[in-house]
Design a protein around this motif. Structure first.
Motif, short mmCIF file in Angstrom:
data_model
loop_
_atom_site.label_atom_id
_atom_site.label_comp_id
_atom_site.label_asym_id
_atom_site.label_seq_id
_atom_site.Cartn_x
_atom_site.Cartn_y
_atom_site.Cartn_z
N GLY A 234 0.83 -1.33 0.00
CA GLY A 234 -0.01 -0.17 -0.18
C GLY A 234 0.87 1.20 -0.06
N PRO A 235 1.78 1.65 0.94
CA PRO A 235 2.86 2.58 1.02
C PRO A 235 3.51 2.64 -0.42
CG PRO A 235 2.61 1.67 3.19
CD PRO A 235 1.83 0.70 2.32
N LEU A 236 3.83 1.45 -0.84
CA LEU A 236 4.85 1.56 -1.94
C LEU A 236 4.07 1.96 -3.33
CD1 LEU A 236 7.38 0.67 -3.23
CD2 LEU A 236 6.48 -1.36 -3.58
N VAL A 237 2.88 1.80 -3.31
CA VAL A 237 1.96 2.14 -4.48
C VAL A 237 1.54 3.54 -4.26
CG1 VAL A 237 -0.33 2.05 -5.28
CG2 VAL A 237 0.96 0.08 -4.89
N VAL A 238 1.21 4.11 -3.27
CA VAL A 238 1.09 5.51 -2.96
C VAL A 238 2.35 6.44 -3.25
CG1 VAL A 238 0.61 7.26 -1.33
CG2 VAL A 238 -0.76 5.28 -1.46
N ARG A 239 3.27 6.03 -2.71
CA ARG A 239 4.64 6.47 -3.13
C ARG A 239 4.92 6.90 -4.52
NH1 ARG A 239 10.18 3.48 -0.77
NH2 ARG A 239 8.98 3.94 1.04
N TRP A 240 4.59 5.81 -5.34
CA TRP A 240 4.76 6.06 -6.75
C TRP A 240 3.75 7.10 -7.45
CZ3 TRP A 240 5.22 -0.01 -7.61
CH2 TRP A 240 6.51 -0.33 -7.46
N LEU A 241 2.37 6.86 -6.92
CA LEU A 241 1.40 7.54 -7.42
C LEU A 241 1.79 9.22 -7.01
CD1 LEU A 241 -1.79 5.73 -6.34
CD2 LEU A 241 -0.66 5.92 -8.74
N THR A 242 2.29 9.65 -6.00
CA THR A 242 2.74 10.89 -5.52
C THR A 242 4.26 11.25 -6.02
OG1 THR A 242 3.38 10.05 -3.27
CG2 THR A 242 1.18 10.70 -3.52
N ASP A 243 4.79 10.40 -6.91
CA ASP A 243 6.32 10.75 -7.25
C ASP A 243 5.90 11.64 -8.62
OD1 ASP A 243 8.92 10.37 -8.90
OD2 ASP A 243 8.89 9.31 -6.92
N ARG A 244 7.01 12.68 -8.45
CA ARG A 244 6.91 13.49 -9.73
C ARG A 244 7.39 12.93 -11.25
NH1 ARG A 244 11.80 17.60 -8.79
NH2 ARG A 244 10.99 17.55 -6.39
N GLU A 245 7.77 11.87 -10.94
CA GLU A 245 8.14 11.02 -12.28
C GLU A 245 6.82 10.32 -12.64
OE1 GLU A 245 9.24 9.70 -15.48
OE2 GLU A 245 10.92 10.84 -14.07
#
Length: 560
Positions: A234-245
Motif C-alpha cells: 500500500g505505501p509503496l503504491v502511494v509513493r509511486w502515485l505521488t512521485d513527480r516521475e
C-alpha cells in the motif's frame, strides 16, 4: 420523492467506485493518453514485478494483514468465551465507544511513543530493569518483520470486531444457551465455542472480511508503524502515485490492481478455511467433550483484553504527556518539565487543518445521515427489505482497497476539473462515511415499534411529520451516535483527502501522517491529540444531547 433516495444514494456511492476501478485498471494495462499511454499491454506489470524489493513488500502485506486479522478475531472470541456476562465484559462494552472514536493514525502515533526504543515502556523499565541509560539499538517499531504494524492493527481492529460480536450476541440469546450448556456440564469457554460461536460468526463474517481487507491495504498505519524500505504494498503504491516521475503512475496502477487481487484472494482463502474449520468444528461438537482448561482460557482471554486496553490508554496518555512536555530525556519515566509552549506555537499551524477537518467531516456526515434516513424511511414505507446483495454493496468501500479505486477517482476528478475542490474531498469522504452511518442506524430504525407510527397517522399527521415529529425524537440518540461514528470515520480519512484534495486540502490526519516521518515528538503529539479529540467530542455530544433534550422525558430512549 423518497422513492428516489436509493437511486441517488447508489449513484453517489457506487458510481465513483466503479469509475475509480476503471480509471485504475486502464493505466495498469498502459492506457492513459494524458501521460502518453495510448496502447494496451503488460509493461506496467512487468515493471512492477521488476521493482527492487517487490517480493518483500508482497510478503509483508500478506503476513501482516493475515496475522492482524487472525489475532484480532482470536482475542475477541477468547475474551467473549470467558468473560461474557462478567463485570470485565460490561466494562469493555462501556469503553468501546472512546476507543472506536480514536483515528487509526492517532493511535498508531501513540503506539510509536509507547513501543519505540525511547518509548514509554523502555523508560519505565530503565535503567533499573534493563540497565539502559540510552535508547537501545532495537527495531521495536518500523521493524523489517512488521511486528509493530501487526500489533498496531490489532489494537484498532480488535474493538471494532468486539463491537460487532456484542451486537450479534444480542440476537442469539447467548445467556440462555450458556446456562443450558452449563447444566450439561460444559465449561464456559467450551460452551461458548460450541453453542454460541457457530451462531455468531455468520453475523460477523462481513466485518471480519472488512478487517482483513483493511489490514492488507492500510496506508497511513503502515507509513507510521511499518518498515520503510521496502514498505508494504500500500505505501509503496502511494509513493509511486505521488512521485513527480509520472512514468511511475503505470506500475503504481498495476500495484493498486494487484492489491485488489490480493484482497479477493485472501477473502477466498479465508472462506475456504471457514469451511474446513466448520467441518472440524462439527466433529468436535458431536464428540461432546466438555473441556478441561477453563481457568487457563479465562486467564489468557482476560489478560489479552486487559493488555490491549492498557496499550490503547497508554498510547493516548503518551500523546498527552509529549504535547505538554518541555523536556523529557531518556530514561526518565515522566517529563522533567512541563510547558504549554508547544500548544501555543502550534495553535496557528493547527488552525487551517483543524477547520478543514471539521468542515469535511461535518459536511460528509450530514449528507450521509440525510441519505441513510431517506433510504430507511423509503424502505419502511414501501415494505422493502434489502437482501445479501445490498449488504455486499454497502461493504464495497470497506472491502475494496482504497488504492484500487481512489487513483482512478483522481483521474476522473482531473478530467472533470474537480480535483483539489471541497466537493471532491467531501464526496470522497462520503464513500466511507455512509456505510458506517447506515450500519449504525439501520437496526434501531427498523426496530422502532410501528404502533407509534400508526398512532400518529391515526391522529392525521402526514408521513413527513410522523418522521420528524415522532421517529427522529424517539431515535435521537441512535441518530446522533450514528452521526458521531460517521464523523469519526471522516476525521480519520487519509488517502481520500490526499487524492481528492490533490494535496491542497490539509487536514489533521494528512498533517499528522506527514509529521510522523520525523518531526519533533511534541509537535507530532499535538497534531495526533487534536485529531483524536475531535471524534471524542462528537461522541460526547451524541451522548449528552439526548440527555439534555429529554431531561424531563426519560422514556424517550432507544438504545443504538
Amino acid at each position: 420523492m423518497l422513492r428516489h433516495a436509493p437511486t441517488l444514494t447508489t449513484a453517489l456511492f457506487v458510481g465513483p467506485i466503479a469509475a475509480g476501478l476503471v480509471g485504475t485498471f486502464l493505466p495498469s494495462l498502459g492506457y492513459l493518453p494524458a501521460l502518453g499511454g495510448a496502447g494496451f499491454g503488460f509493461a506496467p506489470w512487468r515493471e512492477l514485478f521488476a521493482q527492487p524489493g517487490f517480493a518483500t513488500s508482497l510478503r509483508l502485506t500478506l503476513v501482516t494483514g493475515l496475522a492482524a486479522t487472525v489475532l484480532s478475531l482470536a482475542v475477541v472470541c477468547l475474551f467473549c468465551a470467558v468473560a461474557q456476562g462478567t463485570p470485565i465484559f460490561r466494562a469493555a462494552q462501556r469503553g468501546l465507544a472512546p476507543v472506536l472514536a480514536i483515528p487509526h493514525a492517532a493511535l498508531a502515533i501513540g503506539f510509536v511513543f509507547l513501543a519505540a526504543p525511547s518509548g514509554w515502556i523502555a523508560r519505565v523499565l530503565s535503567p533499573w530493569a534493563t540497565g539502559w541509560e540510552r535508547p537501545p539499538d532495537l527495531a521495536t517499531v518500523n521493524d523489517p518483520q512488521g511486528v509493530a504494524l501487526i500489533l498496531g492493527l490489532v489494537l484498532k481492529e480488535l474493538p471494532f470486531l468486539l463491537l460487532m460480536t456484542i451486537a450479534a450476541l444480542g440476537q442469539v440469546r447467548a445467556a440462555e444457551r450458556l446456562a443450558i450448556a452449563a447444566t450439561l456440564g460444559y465449561r464456559r469457554p467450551t460452551a461458548w465455542l460450541k453453542c454460541i460461536f457457530p451462531l455468531v460468526y455468520p453475523q460477523i463474517r462481513m466485518p471480519v472480511y472488512a478487517v482483513l481487507a483493511f489490514s492488507l491495504s492500510t496506508v497511513d498505519v503502515a507509513l507510521i508503524l511499518g518498515p520503510g524500505n521496502p514498505p508494504p504494498l500500500g505505501p509503496l503504491v502511494v509513493r509511486w502515485l505521488t512521485d513527480r516521475e509520472v512514468a511511475l503512475y503505470f506500475p503504481a496502477a498495476a500495484g493498486a490492481c494487484l492489491q485488489l487481487l490480493l484482497v479477493v484472494a485472501a477473502v477466498a482463502l479465508w472462506r475456504s478455511i471457514e469451511a474446513i474449520v466448520a467441518a472440524g468444528g462439527r466433529r468436535w461438537i458431536v464428540r461432546g467433550a466438555r473441556g478441561g482448561d477453563g481457568p487457563i482460557a479465562a486467564v489468557l482471554g482476560n489478560l489479552a483484553a486487559i493488555a490491549a486496553a492498557v496499550a490503547v490508554a497508554a498510547s493516548i496518555a503518551g500523546l498527552a504527556l509529549w504535547s505538554f512536555a518541555a523536556a523529557w530525556r531518556f530514561p526518565a519515566a515522566m517529563p522533567e518539565d512541563w510547558s504549554t509552549a508547544t500548544w501555543r506555537r502550534a495553535t496557528g499551524e493547527l488552525g487551517w487543518p483543524f477547520a478543514n477537518t471539521l468542515i469535511a467531516a461535518t459536511a460528509a456526515t450530514l449528507v450521509a445521515t440525510a441519505l441513510v434516513v431517506a433510504c430507511l424511511e423509503n424502505e419502511q414505507r414501501r415494505g422493502l427489505r434489502p437482501g445479501a446483495g445490498a449488504l455486499w454493496l454497502l461493504y464495497a468501500p470497506l472491502l475494496i482497497p482504497q488504492t484500487a479505486f481512489l487513483f482512478g477517482v483522481q483521474v476522473v476528478l482531473v478530467r472533470l476539473g474537480l480535483d483539489g475542490t471541497w466537493l471532491a474531498v467531501i464526496w470522497s469522504h462520503l464513500l466511507f462515511v455512509l456505510p458506517y452511518v447506515f450500519l449504525s442506524l439501520a437496526d434501531p430504525w427498523r426496530a422502532l415499534d410501528r404502533r407509534y407510527i400508526r398512532a400518529a397517522a391515526c391522529l392525521g399527521a402526514p408521513p413527513w411529520r410522523v418522521m420528524l415529529g415522532v421517529k427522529v425524537p424517539i431515535l435521537l440518540r441512535p441518530v446522533l451516535v450514528a452521526m458521531a461514528v460517521g464523523f469519526a470515520v471522516s476525521v480519520g480519512q487519509y488517502l481520500p483527502t490526499l487524492f481528492a484534495g490533490a494535496g491542497r486540502v490539509a487536514t489533521l490526519t494528512t498533517e499528522a501522517v506527514t509529521l510522523a516521518a520525523g518531526a519533533d515528538r511534541r509537535i507530532l503529539a499535538t497534531y495526533a491529540l487534536a485529531q483524536a479529540a475531535l471524534p471524542l467530542v462528537a461522541y460526547a455530544m451524541a451522548l449528552v444531547a439526548p440527555a439534555v433534550a429529554f431531561r424531563n422525558r426519560r422514556g424517550l430512549r432507544v438504545s443504538p
